[in-house]
Scaffold this motif. Structure first.
Motif, PDB file in Angstrom:
ATOM      1  N   ASP A 366       0.130  -1.490   0.269  1.00 57.48           N
ATOM      2  CA  ASP A 366       0.330  -0.103  -0.073  1.00 57.48           C
ATOM      3  C   ASP A 366       1.108   1.300   0.509  1.00 57.48           C
ATOM      4  O   ASP A 366       0.519   2.047  -0.237  1.00 57.48           O
ATOM      5  CB  ASP A 366      -1.443   0.209   0.897  1.00 57.48           C
ATOM      6  CG  ASP A 366      -2.100  -1.238   0.810  1.00 57.48           C
ATOM      7  OD1 ASP A 366      -2.607  -1.390   0.712  1.00 57.48           O
ATOM      8  OD2 ASP A 366      -1.722  -1.691   1.987  1.00 57.48           O
ATOM      9  N   ILE A 367       2.370   0.899   0.867  1.00 56.78           N
ATOM     10  CA  ILE A 367       2.781   1.901   0.678  1.00 56.78           C
ATOM     11  C   ILE A 367       3.474   2.629  -0.385  1.00 56.78           C
ATOM     12  O   ILE A 367       3.397   3.148  -1.350  1.00 56.78           O
ATOM     13  CB  ILE A 367       4.135   2.194   2.004  1.00 56.78           C
ATOM     14  CG1 ILE A 367       3.361   2.091   3.825  1.00 56.78           C
ATOM     15  CG2 ILE A 367       5.108   3.131   1.445  1.00 56.78           C
ATOM     16  CD1 ILE A 367       4.240   2.025   4.606  1.00 56.78           C
ATOM     17  N   LYS A 368       3.667   1.708  -1.075  1.00 55.01           N
ATOM     18  CA  LYS A 368       4.448   1.392  -2.297  1.00 55.01           C
ATOM     19  C   LYS A 368       3.601   2.169  -3.618  1.00 55.01           C
ATOM     20  O   LYS A 368       4.056   3.097  -4.855  1.00 55.01           O
ATOM     21  CB  LYS A 368       4.918   0.855  -2.984  1.00 55.01           C
ATOM     22  CG  LYS A 368       6.426   0.083  -2.204  1.00 55.01           C
ATOM     23  CD  LYS A 368       6.873  -1.387  -2.882  1.00 55.01           C
ATOM     24  CE  LYS A 368       7.638  -1.864  -1.901  1.00 55.01           C
ATOM     25  NZ  LYS A 368       8.456  -3.752  -2.321  1.00 55.01           N
ATOM     26  N   SER A 369       1.970   1.553  -3.077  1.00 52.82           N
ATOM     27  CA  SER A 369       1.547   2.033  -4.872  1.00 52.82           C
ATOM     28  C   SER A 369       0.464   3.791  -4.081  1.00 52.82           C
ATOM     29  O   SER A 369      -0.011   4.117  -4.332  1.00 52.82           O
ATOM     30  CB  SER A 369       0.150   0.951  -5.299  1.00 52.82           C
ATOM     31  OG  SER A 369      -0.221   0.675  -3.756  1.00 52.82           O
ATOM     32  N   ASN A 379      11.397   7.606  13.859  1.00 49.48           N
ATOM     33  CA  ASN A 379      12.959   8.598  13.311  1.00 49.48           C
ATOM     34  C   ASN A 379      12.930   7.322  12.507  1.00 49.48           C
ATOM     35  O   ASN A 379      14.247   6.620  12.904  1.00 49.48           O
ATOM     36  CB  ASN A 379      13.972   8.613  14.677  1.00 49.48           C
ATOM     37  CG  ASN A 379      15.521   8.590  14.070  1.00 49.48           C
ATOM     38  OD1 ASN A 379      15.178  10.040  13.014  1.00 49.48           O
ATOM     39  ND2 ASN A 379      16.159   8.515  14.668  1.00 49.48           N
ATOM     40  N   LEU A 380      12.815   7.578  11.082  1.00 52.38           N
ATOM     41  CA  LEU A 380      11.922   6.352  10.239  1.00 52.38           C
ATOM     42  C   LEU A 380      13.647   5.276   9.927  1.00 52.38           C
ATOM     43  O   LEU A 380      13.561   4.405  10.066  1.00 52.38           O
ATOM     44  CB  LEU A 380      11.731   6.895   9.435  1.00 52.38           C
ATOM     45  CG  LEU A 380      10.852   5.614   8.250  1.00 52.38           C
ATOM     46  CD1 LEU A 380       9.977   5.145   8.838  1.00 52.38           C
ATOM     47  CD2 LEU A 380      10.224   6.055   7.263  1.00 52.38           C
ATOM     48  N   THR A 387      10.162   0.015   5.974  1.00 54.33           N
ATOM     49  CA  THR A 387       9.781   1.289   5.502  1.00 54.33           C
ATOM     50  C   THR A 387       9.343   2.277   5.039  1.00 54.33           C
ATOM     51  O   THR A 387       9.233   2.629   4.058  1.00 54.33           O
ATOM     52  CB  THR A 387       8.714   1.522   7.021  1.00 54.33           C
ATOM     53  OG1 THR A 387       8.013   0.046   7.255  1.00 54.33           O
ATOM     54  CG2 THR A 387       7.243   2.880   6.640  1.00 54.33           C
ATOM     55  N   GLY A 388      11.104   2.869   5.089  1.00 52.97           N
ATOM     56  CA  GLY A 388      11.950   3.525   4.556  1.00 52.97           C
ATOM     57  C   GLY A 388      11.966   3.730   2.937  1.00 52.97           C
ATOM     58  O   GLY A 388      11.874   3.948   2.494  1.00 52.97           O
ATOM     59  N   ALA A 390      10.143   1.475   1.173  1.00 54.56           N
ATOM     60  CA  ALA A 390       9.027   1.475   0.835  1.00 54.56           C
ATOM     61  C   ALA A 390       8.591   2.563   0.082  1.00 54.56           C
ATOM     62  O   ALA A 390       8.036   2.900  -0.836  1.00 54.56           O
ATOM     63  CB  ALA A 390       7.757   0.721   1.810  1.00 54.56           C
ATOM     64  N   ILE A 391       9.063   3.916   1.451  1.00 53.47           N
ATOM     65  CA  ILE A 391       8.321   4.916   1.079  1.00 53.47           C
ATOM     66  C   ILE A 391       9.504   5.774  -0.485  1.00 53.47           C
ATOM     67  O   ILE A 391       8.845   5.932  -1.304  1.00 53.47           O
ATOM     68  CB  ILE A 391       8.420   5.911   2.609  1.00 53.47           C
ATOM     69  CG1 ILE A 391       7.433   5.632   3.269  1.00 53.47           C
ATOM     70  CG2 ILE A 391       8.442   7.320   1.946  1.00 53.47           C
ATOM     71  CD1 ILE A 391       7.431   6.125   4.304  1.00 53.47           C
ATOM     72  N   ASN A 392      10.741   5.387   0.248  1.00 53.71           N
ATOM     73  CA  ASN A 392      11.588   5.449  -0.656  1.00 53.71           C
ATOM     74  C   ASN A 392      11.393   5.247  -2.802  1.00 53.71           C
ATOM     75  O   ASN A 392      11.080   6.230  -3.316  1.00 53.71           O
ATOM     76  CB  ASN A 392      12.855   5.793  -0.559  1.00 53.71           C
ATOM     77  CG  ASN A 392      13.916   5.929  -2.049  1.00 53.71           C
ATOM     78  OD1 ASN A 392      13.953   6.830  -2.425  1.00 53.71           O
ATOM     79  ND2 ASN A 392      14.717   4.737  -2.497  1.00 53.71           N
ATOM     80  N   LYS A 393      10.727   3.892  -2.771  1.00 55.28           N
ATOM     81  CA  LYS A 393      10.569   3.046  -3.761  1.00 55.28           C
ATOM     82  C   LYS A 393       9.077   3.989  -4.335  1.00 55.28           C
ATOM     83  O   LYS A 393       8.892   4.401  -5.522  1.00 55.28           O
ATOM     84  CB  LYS A 393      10.114   2.267  -4.242  1.00 55.28           C
ATOM     85  CG  LYS A 393      11.030   1.196  -3.603  1.00 55.28           C
ATOM     86  CD  LYS A 393      10.994   0.144  -4.431  1.00 55.28           C
ATOM     87  CE  LYS A 393      12.634  -0.929  -4.951  1.00 55.28           C
ATOM     88  NZ  LYS A 393      12.478  -2.453  -4.858  1.00 55.28           N
TER      89      LYS A 393
END
Ligand code: SF4
Ligand code: SF4
Ligand code: FES
Length: 755
Positions: A366-369, A379-380, A387-388, A390-393
């Protein structure tokens, strides 16, 4: 996504529109040679090996999209001759040191040289000296072996998000321009680049990054290697044992690679940890923090002392670096003997989760999309690097946007993207409620009366990110679970989730915090006599060998974890343990299970677990990019959130310290790893150290909540601002006691020098 039909090598295939030919081929078990392409990353077209014919025209399969009705040929004389040419050029001046090279036996250059049947060398060019370099304490670079595929640069940028690697001038011999007459322009361009460039850190001489080691993993040759693995084993001697990362709740698929420890000993030893880089990423602790193993033999006296202690005890104190099965054994012991189960971190998470009302909805996919990701209370890159990633992707590959709110300015997160797509907002301690209220007001029909405002310019910038038509995921971390207003925050998050399409992810703070929270009835207060299970108790069971009886480390146990994606994933024994494990002790106390994994199919169904046996759980990624790992738990539990009023808290402009670990430290086992050398103590930005007139490694005296003690302070180049953090992975400083029931930020006074 619309479906289209294509043909690859006479095979009729239905696939998604906009998918690359290479990915469609891979998903349908059609092999196309490819070196430089990395799944889920942008193509670099560095190797030119993946050339195929699409309706007779030459295209690169990693870059060309499949179009409806197209006919693809992956192999014919022309294509094979091109691939043979490419591999010949790669082999020019490639040193023949395969006998000692770490990559030998699993080298893509070796494999493709054989595959393309290179049996002659038609080219020569003078070589330039390229000595080996030490990029940092984990990573070696041998430029002589580098084929400039740029996978390392790509993974660091598109997956990990640090952009720590780039190219530099090689100053190799120039190619003779006449070659253009005799070789293809693609081959000329590829060779030209090979002669002209090498890899280098993007800033400074040394690689100052989080040292996740993904660049080692993706390197197709032996150019980037692990300093801890160099010359220790041939790849083909190692047995790969699929497992799950034991250090954080991504619990990502990884392999312990094992063989006998020496020529004279048959005892197994872990030599390295590897991953399927095409499908998953590991952080530095998962990759390098494997070298602590617990050794013990069965000892009758220790056993009898343990059983006496269990008889005397009314409390078991433990943490969440345990399997689901161990958590269930502890719960069964509670049900049978009435022990209080104490796990402060999991209790805070459990309370938050229950008050949120149900299992959170979002997972990594879900994060990736998502179009917009909002990160709160973590402090990710230290708390949850994956998770960092995935957010970067999402930012890099999906053109998503992100809002990152935290009192500590995190340079790694800021480097994921430019300010246009990522806004990193450093806020004051105790402003979490205001920020969540702002998001609720801005992005949902909820209307909360609040006077809080960001300054005008920032407000405008934040507002520009908050498009209510976007697909939004809110990612929440441990600061919220331990916050004095945690029940208010969890019930407000519940309101947000039921009044909008926003998905929520609650990051489990430790490896199996979610599993422990679902399986165990946790207590708040300790009794009079405690068993510590990898925690200090009146009687301590410890994998570190510092307690009254030794227990196995997580690399020595079979079982499952419940990971951040709400999946039950298996882990396996890398090295056997000859002493007693928790199941042995529980059996002596009247529970009955031959092996710990006999509990796997007994995990509580009413909490969403399934009646599936351990041996039936898969643990792999398929070529179709699908994860075949364990099973997803169902959202079976439902609690009514207790709407609690907000306590008014004040930030009195005090100096705060934050409970957090340096980037590769997660627990006592990473702390015991010789490969991971980050010290325990206090970490601060360079500017903060300067303002305190301190240097890295200086001794300081701290006072937090009336506890005074000495430790050392170090620079963390990955943070900015005036909040330092204190480690909790090593019990040499009393962090655990000071922070055990509370918020991750506490007022502190710091003095130079020892008491
Ligand atoms: S170790 Fe990780 S962060 Fe550092 S350069 Fe390699 S991929 Fe990038
Ligand atoms: S170091 Fe390895 S991954 Fe990086 S460009 Fe060279 S060969 Fe490719
Ligand atoms: S894999 Fe397509 S150009 Fe390298």
């Amino acid at each position: 996504m619309a479906k289209i039909n294509i043909t690859i090598d006479n095979k009729a295939i239905e696939c998604n529109e906009n998918e690359t030919i290479l990915n469609v081929a891979r998903a349908n078990d059609v092999f196309i040679p490819a070196i430089c392409y990395l799944n889920d990353c942008s193509p670099t077209l560095a190797c030119r090996l993946c050339m195929v014919q699409s309706d007779g025209k030459q295209v690169f399969a990693c870059n060309a999209k499949a179009k409806d009705g197209v006919v693809i040929t992956t192999s014919n004389k022309e294509l094979e001759s091109h691939r043979n040419d490419v591999m010949q050029v790669y082999d020019v001046n490639h040193p023949l040191e395969c006998g000692v090279c770490d990559k030998s036996g699993e080298c893509e250059l070796q494999n493709y040289t054989h595959y393309t049947e290179v049996s002659t060398q038609n080219h020569t060019i003078a070589d330039t000296p390229r000595p080996q370099e030490e990029f940092n304490e984990d990573i070696l670079y041998n430029p002589g072996l580098c084929i400039m595929c740029e996978r390392c640069i790509t993974v660091c940028n598109d997956s990990v998000g640090e952009g720590a690697l780039g190219t530099r001038q090689r100053e190799g011999e120039s190619l003779n321009k006449d070659l253009k007459e005799t070789i293809s322009k693609d081959l000329f361009a590829m060779w030209n680049k090979l002669q002209k460039s090498l890899i280098a850190p993007t800033s400074g001489e040394n690689l100052d990054c989080s040292s996740c080691g993904e660049c080692i993993s993706v390197c197709p040759v032996g150019s980037l290697t692990s300093k801890h693995f160099e010359y220790t084993s041939n790849a083909w001697e190692l047995t790969k044992i699929p497992a799950s990362n034991p250090h954080s709740s991504d619990c990502e698929l990884m392999y312990y690679e094992v063989k006998h420890s020496s020529g004279t000993s048959n005892e197994a030893k872990i030599y390295r940890v590897t991953n399927d880089f095409g499908f998953s990423n590991l952080h530095g602790a998962a990759r390098f923090g494997f070298d602590y193993i617990s050794n013990s033999a069965k000892n009758e006296k220790e056993l009898s002392n343990t059983l006496i202690a269990f008889k005397k005890a009314d409390t078991i104190i433990f943490d969440s670096f345990i399997t689901n099965e161990e958590a269930l054994i502890l719960q069964r012991l509670k049900e049978k003997y009435g022990y209080k189960l104490i796990n402060h971190e999991a209790k805070a998470y459990q309370d938050f989760l229950y008050n949120f009302g149900h299992l959170y909805s979002a997972n990594t996919k879900d994060i990736k999309s998502s179009d917009l990701i909002i990160v709160l209370g973590t402090n990710l890159s230290h708390d949850h690097p994956n998770t960092g990633y995935a957010i970067n992707k999402a930012l890099k590959m999906n053109k998503a946007k992100a809002l990152y709110f935290h009192p500590i300015e995190n340079n790694i997160v800021s480097s994921f993207a430019k300010p246009k797509s990522l806004l990193s907002i450093t806020h004051k301690v105790y402003e979490e409620e205001n920020i969540l209220e702002y998001i609720a007001n801005k992005m949902t029909p909820i209307n909360i009366d609040t006077e809080f405002k960001f300054d005008d310019e920032l407000q405008e910038q934040i507002d520009s990110f908050c498009d209510t038509n976007s697909t939004v995921t809110i990612v929440v971390g441990e600061d919220y679970y331990t916050h004095p207003n945690s029940s208010y925050l969890s019930s407000l998050l519940h309101e947000i989730s039921i009044n909008s399409n926003i998905k929520v992810m609650l990051i489990p703070p430790k490896t199996n915090s979610l599993g422990v929270s679902l399986i165990c009835d946790l207590d708040k207060d300790e009794g009079e006599y405690s068993i510590g299970y990898n925690q200090k108790g009146d009687f301590t069971m410890s994998a570190l060998g510092t307690g009254d009886i030794q227990i196995p480390s997580l690399a020595q146990q079979e079982g499952t974890f419940t990971n951040i994606n709400k999946k039950v994933v298996p882990t396996n024994v890398a090295v056997t343990f000859d002493g007693y494990n928790l199941n042995d002790i529980a059996n002596f106390m009247g529970l009955e299970a031959k092996n710990t994994i006999d509990y796997t199919h007994e995990l509580p169904v009413f909490k969403g677990y399934k009646n599936i046996k351990f041996d039936e759980l898969d643990n792999f990624y398929g070529n179709d990019n699908i994860e075949y790992r364990g099973y997803e738990i169902e959202d079976n539990f439902c609690f009514i959130p207790q709407t609690s009023s907000k306590k008014e808290l004040e930030n009195k402009d005090e100096t705060y310290i934050y409970r957090c670990n340096p980037i590769k430290q997660f627990n006592y086992l990473t702390g015991a790893s010789k490969n991971i050398t980050e010290s325990h103590g206090v970490y601060a930005s360079k500017e903060y150290l300067d303002s305190l007139d301190l240097k890295s490694s200086d001794t300081i005296s701290l006072n937090i909540e009336n506890t005074t003690f000495d430790t050392n302070i170090y620079v963390d180049n990955k943070i900015n601002g005036n909040i330092c953090y204190i480690t909790d992975f090593n019990s040499a400083i009393p962090t655990e006691n000071i922070f055990k029931n509370g918020y991750r930020f506490k007022p502190v006074s710091i003095k130079k020098g020892a008491n």
